[in-house]
Design an enzyme around this catalytic site. Structure first.
Site, mmCIF file in Angstrom:
data_model
loop_
_atom_site.group_PDB
_atom_site.id
_atom_site.type_symbol
_atom_site.label_atom_id
_atom_site.label_comp_id
_atom_site.label_asym_id
_atom_site.label_seq_id
_atom_site.Cartn_x
_atom_site.Cartn_y
_atom_site.Cartn_z
ATOM 1 N N ASP A 1 -2.798 2.484 -6.229
ATOM 2 C CA ASP A 1 -1.740 2.570 -5.216
ATOM 3 C C ASP A 1 -1.662 1.377 -4.277
ATOM 4 O O ASP A 1 -0.990 1.448 -3.245
ATOM 5 C CB ASP A 1 -1.904 3.856 -4.400
ATOM 6 C CG ASP A 1 -3.203 3.888 -3.609
ATOM 7 O OD1 ASP A 1 -4.086 3.056 -3.899
ATOM 8 O OD2 ASP A 1 -3.340 4.743 -2.723
ATOM 9 N N GLU A 2 -2.315 0.274 -4.597
ATOM 10 C CA GLU A 2 -2.186 -0.913 -3.745
ATOM 11 C C GLU A 2 -2.374 -2.184 -4.559
ATOM 12 O O GLU A 2 -3.056 -2.198 -5.577
ATOM 13 C CB GLU A 2 -3.172 -0.875 -2.577
ATOM 14 C CG GLU A 2 -4.623 -0.980 -2.977
ATOM 15 C CD GLU A 2 -5.536 -1.177 -1.781
ATOM 16 O OE1 GLU A 2 -5.255 -2.076 -0.959
ATOM 17 O OE2 GLU A 2 -6.545 -0.452 -1.686
ATOM 18 N N ASP B 1 0.859 -1.182 0.000
ATOM 19 C CA ASP B 1 0.000 0.000 0.000
ATOM 20 C C ASP B 1 0.896 1.234 0.000
ATOM 21 O O ASP B 1 1.659 1.453 0.942
ATOM 22 C CB ASP B 1 -0.901 -0.014 1.240
ATOM 23 C CG ASP B 1 -2.005 1.024 1.182
ATOM 24 O OD1 ASP B 1 -2.141 1.684 0.130
ATOM 25 O OD2 ASP B 1 -2.730 1.170 2.180
#
EC number: 2.7.7.7
Length: 364
Positions: A116-117, A18
């Site tokens: 973003d993860e 993350d």
């Protein structure tokens, strides 16, 4: 008596990565003068008459209670010295692609959950490294060295625990949850921290006197099923650290859409139709990128008073033609009852997706 069998596969090695305050971190990287200052990704309310919402913010801004989806006006009231940046989503997407290429050095079993993860299954990785913790550290090092950003990592034997672990120590943390430690780890967590347990479920659990993982562990399976149906069995499993969901390297997209919130309300039909056209073209481009076709077009309209309407039309044949998507979305808008309130959000989404097939003419 167990209604569903409990099978707990603890042999896998799963990492959840993350990125730390991703959008804001990219802006800080590209403008070092922002470091140490509260940065908010969103329209400056002083320039929009108080309109707009926070997309995300850095950790400095979070100290003031600012968070995503908060109105920009409230964010400014909480922290007048905050620096508001509209955001460059093409830049963020490019950086996200760079990060995913780093993941692929270690394993092809990468499941992006957002820009973003992502989850990585490194049980049988490309480098033959036995330690998932070592791989997580290498990924953190690579991202910092090559991209100039930090990320947090969670390592465990399933996705549920890895996700919880990555949230445990941020920013730039690494948390390992072994199978022998899982119950202790979960017991201490507030129930609202359990991934997949929404706000309404949390309220219902609180009404039942369930506030922590330890509380949940003590509830009989049938009691949870009586209150929550099949989801009750999922809760029963989560309390015991059980989740066998695989890391899917090619996630099946259920929809592709584009929507935009407007700092200045839209009133004129010409302006509204122009924005519908932009969204439709964006959806068509995304369908092209993902090699998808769709049959159901959904228009989403949110008015000044936050009343939100969605309406859909299913076509007789698959398409990804921008003009057709625009036409149908425009027709949907024309069919809506007139509302004198201005429009603050418009969205166009294609659902009922299928992979591109060779015998369909895509541009007719």
């Amino acid at each position: 008596m167990l209604i569903f069998p409990l099978i707990n596969d603890t042999s896998r090695k799963i990492i959840h990565i993350d990125m730390d305050a991703f959008f804001a971190a990219v802006e800080e990287r590209d403008n070092p003068a922002l470091k140490g200052k509260p940065v908010v990704i969103g329209k400056d309310p002083r320039e929009t008459g108080g309109r707009g919402v926070v997309s995300t913010c850095n950790y400095e801004a979070r100290k003031y209670g600012i968070h995503s989806a908060m109105s920009s006006k409230e964010a400014y009231e909480r922290c007048p010295k905050a620096i508001f940046i509209s955001g460059n989503y093409e830049k963020y997407r490019t950086v996200g692609d760079q990060i995913r290429r780093i993941f692929k050095r270690y394993t092809d079993l990468v499941e992006p959950m957002s820009i973003d993860e992502a989850y990585l299954d490194v049980t049988d990785n490309k480098l033959g490294i036995k330690s998932a913790v070592k791989i997580a550290k290498l990924i953190q090092h690579d991202i910092w060295k090559e991209v100039g950003l930090t990320c947090s990592a969670g390592v465990s034997y399933n996705k549920f625990l890895a996700k919880l672990a990555s949230d445990f120590e941020k920013p730039h943390g690494l948390t390992l949850v072994l199978k022998e430690d899982a119950l202790c780890f979960l017991a201490k967590l507030p129930i609202e921290k359990f991934h997949g347990v929404g706000k309404k479920s949390v309220e219902k659990l609180h009404d039942m006197g369930i506030y922590t993982g330890q509380d949940l562990l003590a509830v009989p399976e049938m009691t949870l099923i009586d209150h929550f149906g099949r989801f009750g069995f999922d809760l029963y499993r989560k309390a015991r650290g059980i989740s066998n969901s695989p890391v899917k390297s090619d996630r099946i997209r259920k929809s592709i859409g584009s929507e935009r919130t407007y700092a200045k309300l839209l009133y004129q039909e010409t302006d509204i139709k122009a924005e519908i056209s932009k969204n439709a073209k964006r959806v068509a481009a995304l369908l092209q990128d993902h090699k998808k076709l769709g049959k159901t077009i959904v228009l989403k309209v949110r008015y000044a008073d936050f009343t939100t309407l969605t309406k859909r039309v299913t076509l007789p044949e698959l398409t990804r033609n921008a003009a057709q998507i625009e036409q149908v979305a425009g027709d949907i808008f024309d069919s809506l009852s007139e509302n004198p309130a201005g429009i603050r959000l418009l969205g166009v989404t294609m659902t009922n997706l299928e992979d591109k097939v060779a015998d369909i003419s895509l541009d007719l």
